[in-house]
Design a protein around this motif. Sequence first.
Motif, PDB file in Angstrom:
ATOM      1  N   LEU A 185     -70.443 -10.630 -16.556  1.00  0.00           N
ATOM      2  CA  LEU A 185     -70.209 -11.375 -15.320  1.00  0.00           C
ATOM      3  C   LEU A 185     -69.650 -12.774 -15.549  1.00  0.00           C
ATOM      4  N   VAL A 186     -69.713 -13.258 -16.777  1.00  0.00           N
ATOM      5  CA  VAL A 186     -69.204 -14.610 -17.051  1.00  0.00           C
ATOM      6  C   VAL A 186     -67.741 -14.689 -16.640  1.00  0.00           C
ATOM      7  N   VAL A 239     -79.815  -7.471 -18.559  1.00  0.00           N
ATOM      8  CA  VAL A 239     -79.436  -8.051 -19.848  1.00  0.00           C
ATOM      9  C   VAL A 239     -78.006  -7.646 -20.204  1.00  0.00           C
ATOM     10  N   ARG A 240     -77.677  -6.376 -19.966  1.00  0.00           N
ATOM     11  CA  ARG A 240     -76.328  -5.900 -20.276  1.00  0.00           C
ATOM     12  C   ARG A 240     -75.282  -6.490 -19.329  1.00  0.00           C
ATOM     13  N   THR A 259     -61.762 -19.250 -17.382  1.00  0.00           N
ATOM     14  CA  THR A 259     -61.220 -19.286 -18.740  1.00  0.00           C
ATOM     15  C   THR A 259     -62.332 -18.910 -19.714  1.00  0.00           C
ATOM     16  N   SER A 260     -61.976 -18.327 -20.829  1.00  0.00           N
ATOM     17  CA  SER A 260     -62.970 -17.898 -21.798  1.00  0.00           C
ATOM     18  C   SER A 260     -63.529 -19.097 -22.556  1.00  0.00           C
ATOM     19  N   ASP A 317     -67.052 -12.398 -28.850  1.00  0.00           N
ATOM     20  CA  ASP A 317     -67.798 -11.610 -29.830  1.00  0.00           C
ATOM     21  C   ASP A 317     -69.181 -11.249 -29.293  1.00  0.00           C
ATOM     22  N   TRP A 318     -69.832 -12.198 -28.617  1.00  0.00           N
ATOM     23  CA  TRP A 318     -71.151 -11.937 -28.033  1.00  0.00           C
ATOM     24  C   TRP A 318     -71.066 -10.870 -26.944  1.00  0.00           C
ATOM     25  N   ARG A 319     -70.069 -10.986 -26.092  1.00  0.00           N
ATOM     26  CA  ARG A 319     -69.894 -10.004 -25.016  1.00  0.00           C
ATOM     27  C   ARG A 319     -69.698  -8.602 -25.607  1.00  0.00           C
TER      28      ARG A 319
END
Length: 302
Positions: free
Chosen positions: A216-217, A210-211, A157-158, A165-167
Amino acid sequence: MVEALRTPDDRFRGLPDWDHEPSYLEDLPGYEGLRAHYVDAGPRDAVHTYLLLHGEPTWAYLYRKMIPIFVASGGRVVAPDFFGFGRSDKPVDQAVYTFDFHRDYLLRLVERLDLRDITLVVQDWGGLLGLTLPMDAGFAPRLSRLLAMNTGIAVGTSPGQGFEDWRAYVVAHPDLAVGALLKRSVPTLSDAEAAAYDAPFPDVSYKAGVRAFPQLVMTEPEMPGVAISREAQRFWSTWDGASFLAVGSQDPVLGVAAMERLRRTVRGAPAPMVLTDAGHFVQERGDVVARAALAAFAQDNP
């Protein structure tokens, strides 16, 4: 053979509050040809080993204020850099970076160094990965205590719009200005300390890891890592070891609410220590957190 870049050593000279000699492993099973870096401080025969796992987009330098506290207590500290970060090699193909690529690296490193009586110290991706390590039969008997900061267990789940927004921001800024990001998040950071966070990345070609991390989350149920993270939730809900939680309350994604969720998951976990003047990179107040954690652990096991 995985194509990878190696940050020149001179990038790491003269960093503030950082005089640790680098240690390297170059032949971990499954990672042949890649050089992994870790800090190894304190006595090798210490009763407690502190395994410090960093997150995005930092490296072992993040723990510079905690390492001396743990060493002064008589502990051994092992602080690895994930591949793609710090002094570890940096595969250039973003597709190389997967949940299992990072998790298996940690397991192989722990096995090679034969770490025991581990106090698992995690933040951000250090927790998303590190909290699943006990699902490996070889790791679970090595685990003794937990110190978790601004992290969680991702089960498909997000974390919310702040994370989305960060992604999107990372996608839009492939040459992410790491030092500037840390400086914005931690206004007390000196320019030299911010530059230390930039040190691993001479240019954009070094930043595939970093990218990759934000992508991957595990925000969807079918993503790699979700199944083992659900197993990890069950493990921690029945765990009987000592734990300590701390949180920088200004973190808009993995702040107080996220750490309360983790507290409810980890059996017997106390209410988190809340640092109202800290954000996501709470280790920049790490001396305070480390001393409080050691005091709490001593109370649990006088």
